[in-house]
Design an enzyme around this catalytic site. Sequence first.
Site, PDB file in Angstrom:
ATOM      1  CG  HIS A 104    -111.054  -6.324  83.597  1.00  0.00           C
ATOM      2  ND1 HIS A 104    -111.432  -7.556  84.068  1.00  0.00           N
ATOM      3  CD2 HIS A 104    -110.383  -5.740  84.623  1.00  0.00           C
ATOM      4  CE1 HIS A 104    -111.037  -7.706  85.313  1.00  0.00           C
ATOM      5  NE2 HIS A 104    -110.385  -6.617  85.686  1.00  0.00           N
ATOM      6  CD  GLN A 169    -112.650  -3.604  87.238  1.00  0.00           C
ATOM      7  OE1 GLN A 169    -113.804  -3.948  87.497  1.00  0.00           O
ATOM      8  NE2 GLN A 169    -111.619  -3.974  87.968  1.00  0.00           N
ATOM      9  CG  ASP A 171    -114.826  -8.004  79.847  1.00  0.00           C
ATOM     10  OD1 ASP A 171    -114.993  -7.387  80.916  1.00  0.00           O
ATOM     11  OD2 ASP A 171    -114.910  -9.250  79.745  1.00  0.00           O
ATOM     12  CG  ASP A 201    -108.485 -11.046  87.971  1.00  0.00           C
ATOM     13  OD1 ASP A 201    -108.691 -11.353  89.156  1.00  0.00           O
ATOM     14  OD2 ASP A 201    -109.170 -10.218  87.352  1.00  0.00           O
ATOM     15  CD  GLU A 243    -110.580 -14.901  90.562  1.00  0.00           C
ATOM     16  OE1 GLU A 243    -111.376 -14.489  91.409  1.00  0.00           O
ATOM     17  OE2 GLU A 243    -110.374 -14.275  89.504  1.00  0.00           O
ATOM     18  CG  ASP A 310    -111.929 -11.015  95.529  1.00  0.00           C
ATOM     19  OD1 ASP A 310    -111.751  -9.786  95.532  1.00  0.00           O
ATOM     20  OD2 ASP A 310    -111.514 -11.774  94.638  1.00  0.00           O
TER      21      ASP A 310
HETATM   22  C1  NOJ Z   1    -111.024 -11.134  90.803  1.00  0.00           C
HETATM   23  C2  NOJ Z   1    -110.218 -10.419  91.831  1.00  0.00           C
HETATM   24  O1  NOJ Z   1    -109.864 -11.330  92.844  1.00  0.00           O
HETATM   25  C3  NOJ Z   1    -111.071  -9.281  92.334  1.00  0.00           C
HETATM   26  O2  NOJ Z   1    -110.493  -8.665  93.453  1.00  0.00           O
HETATM   27  C4  NOJ Z   1    -111.302  -8.307  91.217  1.00  0.00           C
HETATM   28  O3  NOJ Z   1    -112.192  -7.306  91.626  1.00  0.00           O
HETATM   29  C5  NOJ Z   1    -111.890  -9.003  90.008  1.00  0.00           C
HETATM   30  N1  NOJ Z   1    -111.264 -10.247  89.700  1.00  0.00           N
HETATM   31  C6  NOJ Z   1    -111.787  -8.127  88.794  1.00  0.00           C
HETATM   32  O4  NOJ Z   1    -110.455  -8.055  88.376  1.00  0.00           O
END
Ligand code: NOJ
Length: 563
Positions: A104, A169, A171, A201, A243, A310
């Site tokens: 995004h 955000q 997409d 990400d 991730e 996170d």
């Molecule tokens: C994963 C990231 O680690 C997190 O911090 C973020 O809010 C989301 N993706 C969205 O980019």
Amino acid sequence: MIDDLWYKNGVFYCLSVGTYMDANGDGVGDFKGLLRRLDYLHGLGVTAIWLMPFQPSPGKDDGYDISDYYGVDPRYGTLGDFVEFTHGCRQRGIRVIIDLVVNHTSDAHAWFRSARSSPDSQHRDWYVWADKRPASASKGMAFPGVQKSTWTYDKEAKAWYFHRFYDFQPDLNTSNPYVQAEILKIMGFWIQLGVSGFRMDAVPFVIATKGAKVKTPVEQYGMLRSLREFLQWRHGNAIILAEANVLPEADMEYFGRDGDRMHMMFNFHVNQNLFYAMAATDARPLAKALAATKPRPASAQWGLFLRNHDELDLGRLTKAQRKVVFERFGPDKDMQLYDRGIRRRLAPMLGGDRRRLELAYSLMYTLPGTPVIRYGDEIGMGDNLALPERNCARTPMQWSMEPHGGFTKSDRPCLPVIDKGPYGYAHINVAKQRRNPNSMLNWTERIIRMRKEVPEIGWGDFRLIATRDPAILAMRYDWRNNSVLFVHNLAEMPREASFSVGLAGDAGKNLINLLSEDHSEAGERDKHSVMLEPYGYRWYRVGGLDYLLTRSDIDGVNGNHPE
Ligand code: NOJ
């Protein structure tokens, strides 16, 4: 397997520029400040820095809402400062990987502004639109409890747009070939400026089919190969660290059966089971998770972590397991987030108990993969639960006893430095710990040094060693004719671990302790019996200290002959 794949056997350190060190005195960390701290990171021994997003951004999701992929947010410095930074890293032999946030953009990005302005905009199809509110609009939120919907009506566009994350955000339509080409261009740009790869990400969402008509998104795994091909052509040894919080069944799809997709993935499966194991004093689910994530191509590697920026996402544990972890590590509602996780930093979660912290990190450094530490964890930094959502664990680095922990000379730091209680900067800071030989900082430095002397973990094959005690996790790694063995006691009571090393002949007779003088010699029937203190851990080298003389030059040679 050639042993120069740098990512397979390193120690990664994750930080965000804005909260690390403020050199220009405006209350926000910057690249100049970070550059001045490179010797600290060099001294600590980390081999790669993972930089969180630093591009221009309205900063509504800590930079994960990018409004220009080809720049540096002016608060952090300039592209020139960035290149000085990557150069400084290179001088010290430290690699840099940066976040690649392309699921995004920010809604402030010029592409989105153009897209929403007219159906005829060349960027319209760069995003995901619907004329009517899709039936799935109240499903699939990434931040349940905070985010209300995955589709939002845009007055200007007179249409609904899709957003897996917050409504600011939107997409990207990642199936659009123009978007795909732009993603490669972004990678090419930063590679040219000296980075060695990307932490990508939200990968499952990047490659998923998107749209109002998509009931069940399907992952388009082929996209991963295109990204890798491009990267490898531009820069032979650059990597992507994905991730992707997915189930073990999908791991091979991400790595690619021929090792032709993602070089690395964070091991979320082990992460969740590790916390469960610690909470329940039961190593068996962790052992199971290790076995489930064992298959991977030879060139692939896991990123092993405890906490990141996170919440600790426990979404894939069973309800009962999650409850155990909540009760033990985050009992108050205020400590929990998104109905699935814990938002605290590790030190407060473990009651600031040094024994438990060492146990947790010892596990992270010895489980199969490349450890990824988070800034501040090396000194046991705490959190500030008064800050919203995940911000509680993103407070500025605590360098010294000076005002604002030495992070800034400004009176108004971008986020408050923790200044009260046992985790306040007066108690927890780098300067103080540097001088104290027994500090967490010096323990971390030492354990990193030792981890680097045990390449068997990054390169070798592991097996779990049976001990009959569910509170004990024992594992052995073999690589090029050498073996190492690790034992961890998850219990708050002393435990006697009894086990066989599992190697033929006399090979497993002697275990040389790498961290203290307390070695072990096998007794009857080649059994070792090790008395572990509460939360105790042991790092052993199997055999003698002449292991380097017996190391083979090629893989697949195990003079130790596993049974
Ligand atoms: C994963 C990231 O680690 C997190 O911090 C973020 O809010 C989301 N993706 C969205 O980019």
